[in-house]
Design a protein around this motif. Structure first.
Motif, short mmCIF file in Angstrom:
data_model
loop_
_atom_site.label_atom_id
_atom_site.label_comp_id
_atom_site.label_asym_id
_atom_site.label_seq_id
_atom_site.Cartn_x
_atom_site.Cartn_y
_atom_site.Cartn_z
N PRO A 1 0.85 -1.23 -0.03
CA PRO A 1 0.06 0.18 0.02
C PRO A 1 0.78 1.16 0.02
CG PRO A 1 -0.42 -1.22 1.98
CD PRO A 1 0.71 -1.99 1.21
N PRO A 2 0.12 2.34 -0.49
CA PRO A 2 1.14 3.54 -0.33
C PRO A 2 1.21 4.07 0.98
CG PRO A 2 -1.09 3.80 -1.46
CD PRO A 2 -1.19 2.57 -1.23
N ASP A 3 2.42 4.97 0.96
CA ASP A 3 2.25 5.56 2.55
C ASP A 3 1.37 6.63 2.53
OD1 ASP A 3 3.63 8.35 1.85
OD2 ASP A 3 5.44 6.90 1.06
N ALA A 4 0.89 7.44 3.58
CA ALA A 4 0.01 8.36 3.79
C ALA A 4 0.24 9.76 2.77
CB ALA A 4 -0.33 8.61 5.20
N LEU A 5 1.42 9.99 2.75
CA LEU A 5 1.87 11.18 1.87
C LEU A 5 1.52 10.94 0.78
CD1 LEU A 5 5.00 12.67 3.84
CD2 LEU A 5 2.68 13.47 4.10
N ARG A 6 2.15 9.68 0.14
CA ARG A 6 1.83 9.65 -1.15
C ARG A 6 0.50 9.53 -1.54
NH1 ARG A 6 3.85 9.31 -6.41
NH2 ARG A 6 2.98 7.78 -7.68
N LEU A 7 -0.31 8.66 -0.99
CA LEU A 7 -1.68 8.51 -0.96
C LEU A 7 -2.61 9.93 -1.31
CD1 LEU A 7 -4.37 6.68 -1.50
CD2 LEU A 7 -4.34 6.47 1.31
N GLN A 8 -2.30 10.61 -0.28
CA GLN A 8 -2.82 12.09 -0.30
C GLN A 8 -2.42 12.75 -1.54
OE1 GLN A 8 -5.46 13.03 2.11
NE2 GLN A 8 -5.57 14.27 0.47
N ALA A 9 -1.42 12.83 -1.94
CA ALA A 9 -0.87 13.52 -3.13
C ALA A 9 -1.58 12.93 -4.11
CB ALA A 9 0.67 13.49 -3.30
N VAL A 10 -1.78 11.48 -4.44
CA VAL A 10 -2.43 10.97 -5.50
C VAL A 10 -3.97 11.43 -5.61
CG1 VAL A 10 -3.43 8.72 -6.46
CG2 VAL A 10 -1.00 9.09 -5.89
N ILE A 20 -12.99 15.20 -9.11
CA ILE A 20 -13.58 14.10 -8.43
C ILE A 20 -12.89 13.69 -7.13
CG2 ILE A 20 -14.58 11.68 -8.43
CD1 ILE A 20 -14.76 11.75 -11.56
N PRO A 21 -13.49 14.05 -5.92
CA PRO A 21 -12.60 13.91 -4.79
C PRO A 21 -12.57 12.26 -4.41
CG PRO A 21 -15.09 14.57 -4.31
CD PRO A 21 -14.77 14.71 -5.69
N ASN A 22 -11.70 12.04 -3.60
CA ASN A 22 -11.55 10.69 -2.89
C ASN A 22 -10.95 9.54 -3.81
OD1 ASN A 22 -12.33 11.79 -0.41
ND2 ASN A 22 -14.56 11.51 -1.21
N VAL A 23 -10.60 9.82 -5.12
CA VAL A 23 -10.27 8.93 -5.94
C VAL A 23 -8.85 8.66 -5.78
CG1 VAL A 23 -9.73 8.20 -8.42
CG2 VAL A 23 -11.65 9.39 -7.92
N ALA A 24 -8.51 7.16 -5.28
CA ALA A 24 -7.00 7.02 -4.99
C ALA A 24 -6.41 6.09 -6.13
CB ALA A 24 -6.94 6.06 -3.80
N MET A 25 -7.07 5.59 -7.17
CA MET A 25 -6.63 4.71 -8.36
C MET A 25 -7.65 4.72 -9.50
SD MET A 25 -5.20 1.05 -6.77
CE MET A 25 -4.75 0.93 -5.07
N GLY A 101 -12.70 6.76 2.91
CA GLY A 101 -13.87 6.94 1.55
C GLY A 101 -13.11 7.07 0.47
N GLY A 102 -12.18 6.55 0.29
CA GLY A 102 -11.72 6.39 -1.03
C GLY A 102 -11.92 5.44 -1.81
N VAL A 103 -12.05 5.77 -3.27
CA VAL A 103 -12.56 4.79 -4.41
C VAL A 103 -11.68 4.75 -5.54
CG1 VAL A 103 -15.00 5.66 -3.64
CG2 VAL A 103 -13.46 7.12 -5.43
#
Length: 124
Positions: A1-10, A20-25, A101-103
């Motif tokens: 899994p990505p680290d928290a900083l990378r995930l937030q940047a994505v 579109i908010p909350n899209v992680a991939m 809440g990520g999608v």
């Protein structure tokens, strides 16, 4: 899994680029031309030619997170996703992979009943 900083940047980049908010991939399938030695009917896709199916997950920077390659072209995205190692990991702990809440953004070929995919709909 990505680290928290990378995930937030994505997630931030998906939101700023696509609105579109909350899209992680993002996830989509693509057919790769293939000439089978046998059982050609298994490899004939809905477009009418033989292929292998690749279903890939990418982040907002166009970097591959995971890809499943090699299913016969006759398969659909959901058939491949039913056996996807990454999707099993995401469903086991969505917050770890997608954030709160990520999608996952996907086209109509990839969907699920568990709510991790967000699919487009046609506005009549």
């Amino acid at each position: 899994p990505p680290d928290a900083l990378r995930l937030q940047a994505v997630r931030d980049q998906f939101a700023s680029r696509r609105g579109i908010p909350n899209v992680a991939m993002a996830c989509d399938g693509s057919h790769i031309p293939f000439r089978p030695d046998r059982m050609a009917c298994e490899y004939r896709n809905y477009k009418g030619w033989n292929s292998l199916l690749c279903v890939a997950f990418v982040d907002s920077y166009h970097c591959f997170v995971d890809a499943d390659v090699g299913a016969p072209g006759r398969s659909g995205d959901n058939t491949v996703l039913a056996h996807s190692w990454l999707l099993q990991q995401i469903k086991a702990d969505p917050e770890k992979w997608l954030g709160e809440g990520g999608v996952i953004a996907a086209d109509g070929g990839a969907s699920d009943a568990d709510g991790v995919f967000i699919n487009p709909y046609h506005n009549p």
